[in-house]
Scaffold this motif. Structure first.
Motif, PDB file in Angstrom:
ATOM      1  N   SER A 313       6.585   1.494 -14.198  1.00 41.89           N
ATOM      2  CA  SER A 313       6.137   2.638 -14.997  1.00 41.89           C
ATOM      3  C   SER A 313       5.347   3.623 -14.141  1.00 41.89           C
ATOM      4  O   SER A 313       5.577   3.739 -12.938  1.00 41.89           O
ATOM      5  CB  SER A 313       5.322   2.166 -16.194  1.00 41.89           C
ATOM      6  N   GLY A 314       4.381   4.294 -14.749  1.00 39.95           N
ATOM      7  CA  GLY A 314       3.652   5.353 -14.053  1.00 39.95           C
ATOM      8  C   GLY A 314       2.849   4.867 -12.869  1.00 39.95           C
ATOM      9  O   GLY A 314       2.549   5.655 -11.956  1.00 39.95           O
ATOM     10  N   ALA A 315       2.498   3.582 -12.852  1.00 38.90           N
ATOM     11  CA  ALA A 315       1.714   3.051 -11.732  1.00 38.90           C
ATOM     12  C   ALA A 315       2.461   3.187 -10.413  1.00 38.90           C
ATOM     13  O   ALA A 315       1.837   3.252  -9.339  1.00 38.90           O
ATOM     14  CB  ALA A 315       1.376   1.588 -11.992  1.00 38.90           C
ATOM     15  N   ALA A 316       3.801   3.243 -10.478  1.00 39.73           N
ATOM     16  CA  ALA A 316       4.601   3.340  -9.252  1.00 39.73           C
ATOM     17  C   ALA A 316       4.369   4.646  -8.513  1.00 39.73           C
ATOM     18  O   ALA A 316       4.714   4.757  -7.327  1.00 39.73           O
ATOM     19  CB  ALA A 316       6.088   3.193  -9.582  1.00 39.73           C
ATOM     20  N   ASN A 317       3.790   5.627  -9.190  1.00 31.58           N
ATOM     21  CA  ASN A 317       3.547   6.901  -8.533  1.00 31.58           C
ATOM     22  C   ASN A 317       2.312   6.872  -7.640  1.00 31.58           C
ATOM     23  O   ASN A 317       2.046   7.815  -6.902  1.00 31.58           O
ATOM     24  CB  ASN A 317       3.397   8.020  -9.577  1.00 31.58           C
ATOM     25  N   SER A 318       1.578   5.787  -7.684  1.00 33.70           N
ATOM     26  CA  SER A 318       0.411   5.655  -6.806  1.00 33.70           C
ATOM     27  C   SER A 318       0.859   5.326  -5.390  1.00 33.70           C
ATOM     28  O   SER A 318       1.710   4.466  -5.176  1.00 33.70           O
ATOM     29  CB  SER A 318      -0.508   4.544  -7.318  1.00 33.70           C
ATOM     30  N   ILE A 319       0.257   5.997  -4.436  1.00 28.94           N
ATOM     31  CA  ILE A 319       0.597   5.766  -3.029  1.00 28.94           C
ATOM     32  C   ILE A 319       0.247   4.343  -2.618  1.00 28.94           C
ATOM     33  O   ILE A 319       0.759   3.824  -1.624  1.00 28.94           O
ATOM     34  CB  ILE A 319      -0.119   6.796  -2.124  1.00 28.94           C
ATOM     35  N   HIS A 320      -0.599   3.676  -3.386  1.00 32.86           N
ATOM     36  CA  HIS A 320      -1.041   2.333  -3.047  1.00 32.86           C
ATOM     37  C   HIS A 320      -0.246   1.248  -3.769  1.00 32.86           C
ATOM     38  O   HIS A 320      -0.557   0.065  -3.628  1.00 32.86           O
ATOM     39  CB  HIS A 320      -2.530   2.179  -3.377  1.00 32.86           C
ATOM     40  N   HIS A 321       0.770   1.639  -4.533  1.00 34.54           N
ATOM     41  CA  HIS A 321       1.538   0.662  -5.298  1.00 34.54           C
ATOM     42  C   HIS A 321       2.699   0.122  -4.463  1.00 34.54           C
ATOM     43  O   HIS A 321       3.330   0.860  -3.699  1.00 34.54           O
ATOM     44  CB  HIS A 321       2.082   1.295  -6.583  1.00 34.54           C
ATOM     45  N   ASP A 322       2.995  -1.165  -4.632  1.00 30.86           N
ATOM     46  CA  ASP A 322       4.107  -1.779  -3.894  1.00 30.86           C
ATOM     47  C   ASP A 322       5.428  -1.043  -4.136  1.00 30.86           C
ATOM     48  O   ASP A 322       6.228  -0.854  -3.208  1.00 30.86           O
ATOM     49  CB  ASP A 322       4.278  -3.244  -4.314  1.00 30.86           C
ATOM     50  N   ALA A 323       5.671  -0.631  -5.373  1.00 27.66           N
ATOM     51  CA  ALA A 323       6.943   0.028  -5.696  1.00 27.66           C
ATOM     52  C   ALA A 323       7.083   1.347  -4.943  1.00 27.66           C
ATOM     53  O   ALA A 323       8.182   1.706  -4.493  1.00 27.66           O
ATOM     54  CB  ALA A 323       7.050   0.259  -7.202  1.00 27.66           C
ATOM     55  N   GLN A 324       5.985   2.070  -4.793  1.00 26.05           N
ATOM     56  CA  GLN A 324       5.995   3.331  -4.051  1.00 26.05           C
ATOM     57  C   GLN A 324       6.373   3.091  -2.594  1.00 26.05           C
ATOM     58  O   GLN A 324       7.226   3.780  -2.029  1.00 26.05           O
ATOM     59  CB  GLN A 324       4.618   3.979  -4.150  1.00 26.05           C
ATOM     60  N   ARG A 325       5.743   2.081  -2.007  1.00 33.31           N
ATOM     61  CA  ARG A 325       6.003   1.768  -0.600  1.00 33.31           C
ATOM     62  C   ARG A 325       7.450   1.326  -0.385  1.00 33.31           C
ATOM     63  O   ARG A 325       8.133   1.817   0.527  1.00 33.31           O
ATOM     64  CB  ARG A 325       5.047   0.665  -0.133  1.00 33.31           C
ATOM     65  N   VAL A 326       7.943   0.419  -1.200  1.00 34.30           N
ATOM     66  CA  VAL A 326       9.295  -0.119  -1.028  1.00 34.30           C
ATOM     67  C   VAL A 326      10.344   0.975  -1.249  1.00 34.30           C
ATOM     68  O   VAL A 326      11.363   1.043  -0.542  1.00 34.30           O
ATOM     69  CB  VAL A 326       9.522  -1.318  -1.968  1.00 34.30           C
ATOM     70  N   TYR A 327      10.087   1.852  -2.215  1.00 37.92           N
ATOM     71  CA  TYR A 327      11.016   2.953  -2.487  1.00 37.92           C
ATOM     72  C   TYR A 327      11.129   3.868  -1.267  1.00 37.92           C
ATOM     73  O   TYR A 327      12.224   4.318  -0.905  1.00 37.92           O
ATOM     74  CB  TYR A 327      10.509   3.734  -3.698  1.00 37.92           C
ATOM     75  N   ARG A 328       9.998   4.124  -0.610  1.00 39.22           N
ATOM     76  CA  ARG A 328      10.030   4.954   0.597  1.00 39.22           C
ATOM     77  C   ARG A 328      10.695   4.222   1.760  1.00 39.22           C
ATOM     78  O   ARG A 328      11.363   4.832   2.596  1.00 39.22           O
ATOM     79  CB  ARG A 328       8.603   5.378   0.972  1.00 39.22           C
ATOM     80  N   GLU A 329      10.500   2.921   1.834  1.00 37.61           N
ATOM     81  CA  GLU A 329      11.141   2.148   2.905  1.00 37.61           C
ATOM     82  C   GLU A 329      12.659   2.205   2.797  1.00 37.61           C
ATOM     83  O   GLU A 329      13.364   2.205   3.814  1.00 37.61           O
ATOM     84  CB  GLU A 329      10.647   0.700   2.860  1.00 37.61           C
ATOM     85  N   ALA A 330      13.173   2.277   1.564  1.00 42.64           N
ATOM     86  CA  ALA A 330      14.628   2.375   1.383  1.00 42.64           C
ATOM     87  C   ALA A 330      15.181   3.629   2.049  1.00 42.64           C
ATOM     88  O   ALA A 330      16.314   3.633   2.560  1.00 42.64           O
ATOM     89  CB  ALA A 330      14.976   2.363  -0.102  1.00 42.64           C
TER      90      ALA A 330
END
Length: 355
Positions: A313-330
């Motif tokens: 959800s919205g937490a993924a938009n945090s630069i410190h969230h795992d989902a944010q990091r993994v999405y950028r790694e892709a």
């Protein structure tokens, strides 16, 4: 130590020491240094090194599984350590026995750490880094647009084009240096969307002397194109690790929320990931099929990491969230060691999924 014991040792370290600090490692060079030191302390930095120089000479598939595991837990650590692992393999296959004897025994535990800088050889047209043979070695002049590991690695393995199309490879310092009427200077670190902490730089060489004793080998014209085709699925294992990281996030969301649709999504993507993994394991497939496997892995990294974002959800938009990091790694795994054929296979798969 058996290959399985080595992989188990690595997995334990990654799960216990790296995974809890993955976001810090992504943004903080000190945290990344601690993780790199952990690999060195466990003698995990030269896994393809021949037995005569200290081993453990991991087989191809075990090594790929290791790379997948590192990418699952930290893209920045995976990105940094693979530079050195590649340098180990290439130096070990070279012709300079003195250089091998000097470097390879020290490359597993961090005593000598060496990056790589030869992606410029993939560029079409006039070479941007040229080498001229001299009685003492080779004089190098031009640009290295990408070299990762500044302040982590003391040297890097450089590749420069000779007038006849061949490429010379050798070890140069990874620090601004003026020596023997030549110079090497670095600019950066680059601002990147992902994996910035490994400090990727550009380098400018002016009449730099690569002495014969530091020359690892000379490759024939067209070598890098042939090598890329042989190793077309090698980079797929990083993308597979990234896909697994995305699914880890989806599973945690399911455990937290208990929503059945999250488990349904995880199950479907997990099944597809296993099938793609099997395709990537088959090194004897024709080139067209290997390109499709690579594109499939890239596609899965993007979709599984996106699933991690959606499930957070919205937490993924945090630069410190795992989902944010993994999405950028892709993003990084989409373009790593990309050739025109890999680009075409990736876009063809994305277009085929439309509608």
């Amino acid at each position: 130590m058996s290959e399985q014991e080595i992989l188990s040792k690595a997995q334990e370290f990654l799960e216990q020491e790296v995974a809890p600090n993955a976001n810090a490692i992504d943004g903080d060079e000190v945290a990344l240094q601690v993780a790199l030191d952990g690999l060195c302390q466990r003698d995990l930095m030269a896994l393809r090194r021949p037995e005569e120089y200290g081993g453990p000479a991991l087989n191809e598939m075990a090594f790929r599984e290791y790379q997948e595991s590192v990418a699952r837990y930290s893209g920045s650590l995976a990105f940094l350590q693979t530079q050195h692992q590649s340098a180990v393999s290439m130096i070990a296959k070279g012709d300079n026995s003195d250089l091998k004897s000097e470097l390879l025994p020290k490359m597993g535990n961090g005593e000598r750490l060496v990056g790589i800088g030869f992606s410029q050889l993939r560029r079409p047209g006039e070479p941007i880094l040229k080498a001229q043979e001299t009685p003492d070695g080779y004089r190098l002049t031009g640009q290295v647009p990408w070299v990762t590991g500044h302040n982590f690695y003391g040297d890097f393995l450089i590749g420069a084009s000779l007038p006849d199309g061949r490429a010379v490879f050798g070890v140069v310092p990874f620090i601004d240096t003026v020596l023997d009427n030549g110079s090497i200077k670095f600019e950066g670190p680059m601002r990147l969307a992902a994996m910035e902490s490994p400090r990727t730089m550009s380098a400018t060489l002016d009449n730099w002397l690569l002495p014969n004793q530091l020359v690892g080998f000379v490759k024939p014209a067209g070598w890098i194109e042939n090598n890329d085709m042989i190793n077309v699925t090698l980079q797929a294992w990083f993308a597979l690790g990234c896909a697994r990281a995305g699914l880890d996030i989806v599973w945690k969301a399911y455990e937290r929320r208990g929503a059945g649709f999250l488990k349904t999504a995880w199950t479907a993507l997990d099944k597809e990931l296993s099938e793609c993994r099997e395709a990537a394991r088959n090194l004897d497939l024709p080139l067209e099929q290997r390109l499709k496997a690579r594109a499939w892995a890239i596609d899965l990294a993007a979709r599984c990491s996106h699933a991690g974002v959606a499930s957070s959800s919205g937490a993924a938009n945090s630069i410190h969230h795992d989902a944010q990091r993994v999405y950028r790694e892709a993003l990084v795994y989409t373009v790593s060691a990309q050739t025109a054929q890999i680009m075409e296979a990736t876009l063809s798969r994305l277009v085929a999924r439309g509608g």
